[in-house]
Scaffold this motif. Structure first.
Motif, PDB file in Angstrom:
ATOM      1  N   LEU A 144     -15.313 -42.578  25.155  1.00  0.00           N
ATOM      2  CA  LEU A 144     -14.160 -42.400  24.287  1.00  0.00           C
ATOM      3  C   LEU A 144     -13.413 -43.709  24.082  1.00  0.00           C
ATOM      4  CD1 LEU A 144     -12.810 -38.970  25.613  1.00  0.00           C
ATOM      5  CD2 LEU A 144     -14.158 -39.403  23.545  1.00  0.00           C
ATOM      6  N   GLN A 145     -13.302 -44.496  25.141  1.00  0.00           N
ATOM      7  CA  GLN A 145     -12.664 -45.807  24.989  1.00  0.00           C
ATOM      8  C   GLN A 145     -13.447 -46.685  24.020  1.00  0.00           C
ATOM      9  OE1 GLN A 145     -11.835 -47.799  28.676  1.00  0.00           O
ATOM     10  NE2 GLN A 145     -10.830 -46.029  29.580  1.00  0.00           N
ATOM     11  N   GLN A 146     -14.762 -46.645  24.113  1.00  0.00           N
ATOM     12  CA  GLN A 146     -15.594 -47.456  23.219  1.00  0.00           C
ATOM     13  C   GLN A 146     -15.397 -47.043  21.767  1.00  0.00           C
ATOM     14  OE1 GLN A 146     -19.516 -46.848  24.737  1.00  0.00           O
ATOM     15  NE2 GLN A 146     -19.142 -47.968  26.636  1.00  0.00           N
ATOM     16  N   VAL A 147     -15.360 -45.736  21.517  1.00  0.00           N
ATOM     17  CA  VAL A 147     -15.177 -45.253  20.150  1.00  0.00           C
ATOM     18  C   VAL A 147     -13.794 -45.616  19.624  1.00  0.00           C
ATOM     19  CG1 VAL A 147     -15.033 -43.186  18.715  1.00  0.00           C
ATOM     20  CG2 VAL A 147     -16.837 -43.375  20.419  1.00  0.00           C
ATOM     21  N   ILE A 148     -12.781 -45.468  20.453  1.00  0.00           N
ATOM     22  CA  ILE A 148     -11.417 -45.817  20.034  1.00  0.00           C
ATOM     23  C   ILE A 148     -11.348 -47.275  19.612  1.00  0.00           C
ATOM     24  CG2 ILE A 148      -9.055 -46.146  20.881  1.00  0.00           C
ATOM     25  CD1 ILE A 148      -9.517 -43.630  22.616  1.00  0.00           C
ATOM     26  N   ARG A 149     -11.970 -48.149  20.408  1.00  0.00           N
ATOM     27  CA  ARG A 149     -11.933 -49.581  20.079  1.00  0.00           C
ATOM     28  C   ARG A 149     -12.769 -49.906  18.843  1.00  0.00           C
ATOM     29  NH1 ARG A 149     -12.307 -50.069  25.899  1.00  0.00           N
ATOM     30  NH2 ARG A 149     -14.574 -50.294  25.695  1.00  0.00           N
ATOM     31  N   SER A 150     -13.989 -49.380  18.792  1.00  0.00           N
ATOM     32  CA  SER A 150     -14.889 -49.753  17.698  1.00  0.00           C
ATOM     33  C   SER A 150     -14.465 -49.141  16.362  1.00  0.00           C
ATOM     34  CB  SER A 150     -16.324 -49.329  18.030  1.00  0.00           C
ATOM     35  OG  SER A 150     -16.432 -47.922  18.150  1.00  0.00           O
ATOM     36  N   GLU A 164      -9.617 -44.815  33.929  1.00  0.00           N
ATOM     37  CA  GLU A 164     -10.731 -45.726  33.688  1.00  0.00           C
ATOM     38  C   GLU A 164     -10.223 -47.130  33.381  1.00  0.00           C
ATOM     39  OE1 GLU A 164     -13.926 -45.659  33.922  1.00  0.00           O
ATOM     40  OE2 GLU A 164     -14.155 -43.558  34.467  1.00  0.00           O
ATOM     41  N   SER A 165     -10.908 -48.115  33.941  1.00  0.00           N
ATOM     42  CA  SER A 165     -10.573 -49.506  33.621  1.00  0.00           C
ATOM     43  C   SER A 165     -10.870 -49.756  32.145  1.00  0.00           C
ATOM     44  CB  SER A 165     -11.407 -50.455  34.485  1.00  0.00           C
ATOM     45  OG  SER A 165     -12.792 -50.259  34.251  1.00  0.00           O
ATOM     46  N   GLY A 166     -10.071 -50.555  31.501  1.00  0.00           N
ATOM     47  CA  GLY A 166     -10.270 -50.852  30.088  1.00  0.00           C
ATOM     48  C   GLY A 166      -9.423 -50.016  29.164  1.00  0.00           C
ATOM     49  N   VAL A 167      -8.673 -49.051  29.702  1.00  0.00           N
ATOM     50  CA  VAL A 167      -7.896 -48.189  28.828  1.00  0.00           C
ATOM     51  C   VAL A 167      -6.805 -48.981  28.094  1.00  0.00           C
ATOM     52  CG1 VAL A 167      -6.237 -47.526  30.624  1.00  0.00           C
ATOM     53  CG2 VAL A 167      -6.669 -45.984  28.693  1.00  0.00           C
ATOM     54  N   LYS A 168      -6.307 -50.040  28.709  1.00  0.00           N
ATOM     55  CA  LYS A 168      -5.255 -50.819  28.063  1.00  0.00           C
ATOM     56  C   LYS A 168      -5.747 -51.547  26.814  1.00  0.00           C
ATOM     57  CE  LYS A 168      -2.316 -51.544  32.128  1.00  0.00           C
ATOM     58  NZ  LYS A 168      -1.658 -52.533  33.012  1.00  0.00           N
ATOM     59  N   SER A 169      -7.067 -51.635  26.657  1.00  0.00           N
ATOM     60  CA  SER A 169      -7.615 -52.286  25.465  1.00  0.00           C
ATOM     61  C   SER A 169      -7.649 -51.351  24.263  1.00  0.00           C
ATOM     62  CB  SER A 169      -9.030 -52.801  25.754  1.00  0.00           C
ATOM     63  OG  SER A 169      -9.909 -51.719  26.022  1.00  0.00           O
ATOM     64  N   CYS A 170      -7.278 -50.082  24.449  1.00  0.00           N
ATOM     65  CA  CYS A 170      -7.254 -49.118  23.339  1.00  0.00           C
ATOM     66  C   CYS A 170      -5.943 -49.262  22.572  1.00  0.00           C
ATOM     67  CB  CYS A 170      -7.425 -47.703  23.864  1.00  0.00           C
ATOM     68  SG  CYS A 170      -9.008 -47.390  24.686  1.00  0.00           S
ATOM     69  N   THR A 171      -5.729 -50.439  22.036  1.00  0.00           N
ATOM     70  CA  THR A 171      -4.444 -50.777  21.419  1.00  0.00           C
ATOM     71  C   THR A 171      -4.260 -50.165  20.035  1.00  0.00           C
ATOM     72  OG1 THR A 171      -5.430 -52.831  20.615  1.00  0.00           O
ATOM     73  CG2 THR A 171      -4.236 -52.935  22.711  1.00  0.00           C
ATOM     74  N   ARG A 227       2.430 -43.995  30.042  1.00  0.00           N
ATOM     75  CA  ARG A 227       3.218 -45.094  29.469  1.00  0.00           C
ATOM     76  C   ARG A 227       3.043 -46.399  30.226  1.00  0.00           C
ATOM     77  NH1 ARG A 227       9.671 -43.943  30.441  1.00  0.00           N
ATOM     78  NH2 ARG A 227       9.584 -43.774  32.699  1.00  0.00           N
ATOM     79  N   SER A 228       2.469 -46.327  31.441  1.00  0.00           N
ATOM     80  CA  SER A 228       2.156 -47.568  32.153  1.00  0.00           C
ATOM     81  C   SER A 228       0.860 -48.193  31.646  1.00  0.00           C
ATOM     82  CB  SER A 228       2.043 -47.314  33.659  1.00  0.00           C
ATOM     83  OG  SER A 228       0.866 -46.582  33.975  1.00  0.00           O
ATOM     84  N   LYS A 229       0.060 -47.408  30.913  1.00  0.00           N
ATOM     85  CA  LYS A 229      -1.237 -47.893  30.443  1.00  0.00           C
ATOM     86  C   LYS A 229      -1.287 -48.098  28.935  1.00  0.00           C
ATOM     87  CE  LYS A 229      -3.334 -47.585  34.517  1.00  0.00           C
ATOM     88  NZ  LYS A 229      -4.485 -46.715  34.761  1.00  0.00           N
TER      89      LYS A 229
END
Length: 491
Positions: free
Chosen positions: A116-122, A141-148, A169-171
């Motif tokens: 899901l993180q990959q799809v959100i980013r791509s 999951e690590s990397g969630v903060k990159s879902c900007t 809200r921390s992520k």
């Protein structure tokens, strides 16, 4: 995924055939009161009930969403809910009616936080829905903060806790909304936007959407004062038609109030706070939510009692801080019964979906009963979470040893072996995603979550992983950890 397409229609080569057909749109004969869909929910008698929802309720819900959130061509909505889950209605049709992007998640990865993180980013997803239990896994999951790209996250299906909001809200910088709806209504009836001041426990379900009325009534059908618990009734366009071919049940739940008119009786107990926000308290009956799915333990009991070696059964929900809510089944065997927990689980698996399977089975001699002759759930023996599982072979290979450690961590159980079935020792789909994530991080391979369901033992799973690792090593190329591999299919 074009592998399943058998015929491709080349429309530019069949002009003469198309010319014989009308060029105008067909006449629309659909009325607002016509049925949009029928959706099945759990029933206490062992017979699921089918809720009928009309077009006017769905259209009202979609227009309210657009008026509230203003999607445009810059937005992307991720559709990942199963079509049997009413959330899919707005996931699909909302972006389509306003020109936003509809992105369809792979069904076999819909519960995989890393995917899901990959799809959100791509795909630059801006709006997404999560059941709270899956949202927690997603945030862990690590990397969630990159879902900007995320602007808004909608949470519904379970109670949203204040600690999950603080973790959110921390992520992420997105807005978080707590929604409340029912299968008998058009997807959502109330919502609440979490803000900096949201410290209440639990987080409110908020206020009604447009053209929807919410009433909190006592047992006499009278409104309760602010701060006093009452049953929640829904009125307005959101109320569905009733239950398909169940007139008696429809009459019980879809009522005509002398003052407020046509209402749906939810069975949910709530109270109104001083600021007007509605707070969910719990059920007035024994219905529960398990990972976002509505479950009536009586339905599971009815199926379990149909087993030829079960004399009587009782199913209830237990809440564990580490494992979350889970179903437990207590059962009394028939004389000379030879069935074991694995036999009962296998039987139920042929009758019920995975989310309705008890995590544990407790065999007892008799049930303690109250003065009315009903089973006193409070006196049922607490299942032993540390009880030793049926003996199984110990791990031999390095991969088996690593998988065993993962299972012990996720399931919070130590006495496991390589032949233990993950779903027979308390596992479920969301816990499976945690193991798959650990496999991805440890072995650097993208194992489909579907493989976990097909190979639910350490022994079988280890062989698959070892085969992948051998293949990767033989070709001297690292696995593609960004694009999960596997066939399409329902989870």
């Amino acid at each position: 995924h074009l592998g399943d397409i058998k015929t491709i229609l080349a429309v530019d080569q069949i002009g003469s055939a198309l010319a014989s057909h009308p060029a105008q749109n067909p006449t629309n004969t659909t009325a607002p009161t016509h049925l949009a869909y029928v959706i099945y929910t759990s029933g206490s008698t062992g017979k699921p009930k089918a809720a009928m929802v009309e077009h006017r309720g769905i259209v009202n819900s979609l227009l309210w969403r657009q008026h509230t959130f203003h999607l445009d061509q810059t937005d992307g909505v991720l559709h990942k809910a199963a079509l049997s889950f009413d959330v899919a209605m707005w996931e699909i049709f909302w972006p389509l009616i306003v020109g936003a992007r509809l992105v369809v998640a792979r069904p076999d990865y819909a519960h995989d936080p890393v995917y899901l993180q990959q799809v959100i980013r791509s795909e630059q997803i801006t709006f997404i829905h999560f059941v709270p239990s899956l949202l927690r896994l997603f945030l862990d999951e690590s990397g969630v903060k990159s879902c900007t790209s995320l602007r808004r996250v909608w949470s519904s299906g379970e109670q949203l806790s204040a600690d999950l909001w603080h973790l959110f809200r921390s992520k992420l910088k997105a807005d978080l909304y707590n929604g409340y709806g029912l299968a008998e209504t058009s997807t959502v009836v109330t919502y609440f936007r979490c803000g900096d001041e949201t410290t209440q426990r639990p987080i409110p379900i908020g206020a009604p959407i447009a053209n929807t009325c919410i009433y909190l009534l006592d047992t006499q059908g009278q409104p309760v004062p602010v701060g006093v618990a009452g049953e929640l009734f829904v009125g307005g366009l959101a109320v569905g038609r009733g239950y398909l071919d169940r007139p008696e049940l429809t009459a019980q739940r879809f009522i005509t109030h002398p003052t407020f008119g046509h209402l749906y009786k939810t069975g949910d107990m709530c109270r109104r706070r001083d600021n007007g926000a509605i707070e969910f308290i719990g059920r007035s009956d024994f219905q529960v939510k398990i990972r976002g799915f509505r479950v009536e333990p009586g339905e599971v009991e009815a199926v379990l009692r149909s087993h030829p070696e079960v004399l009587e059964s009782q199913v209830a929900v237990m809440d564990d801080d580490r494992l979350g809510k889970r179903l437990v089944a207590w059962w009394i065997p028939q004389a000379a019964a030879a069935s074991q927990e694995t036999d009962l689980r296998a039987f139920l698996r042929t009758q019920l979906p995975e989310y309705m399977l008890p995590a544990q089975f407790v065999q007892i001699d008799n049930f303690a009963r109250n003065g009315n002759g009903k089973v006193d759930v409070r006196l049922l023996p607490v299942p032993d979470q540390t009880a030793e599982i049926k003996p199984s072979r110990p791990p031999q290979t390095p991969v088996e040893k690593q998988l065993l450690a993962m299972w012990q961590t996720v399931l919070k159980r130590q006495h496991l072996g390589i032949d233990s079935n993950f779903f027979d020792v308390g596992g479920h789909s969301l816990l499976a995603t945690q193991v798959v994530s650990r496999i991805r991080d440890t072995f650097q391979i993208a194992l489909p979550l579907r493989s976990f369901f097909e190979q639910p033992t350490i022994a079988a799973l280890a062989k698959s992983i070892e085969a992948i690792l051998w293949h990767v090593g033989a070709h001297s190329a690292p696995p593609d950890s960004e694009t999960p591999q596997g066939e399409e299919g329902e989870l």
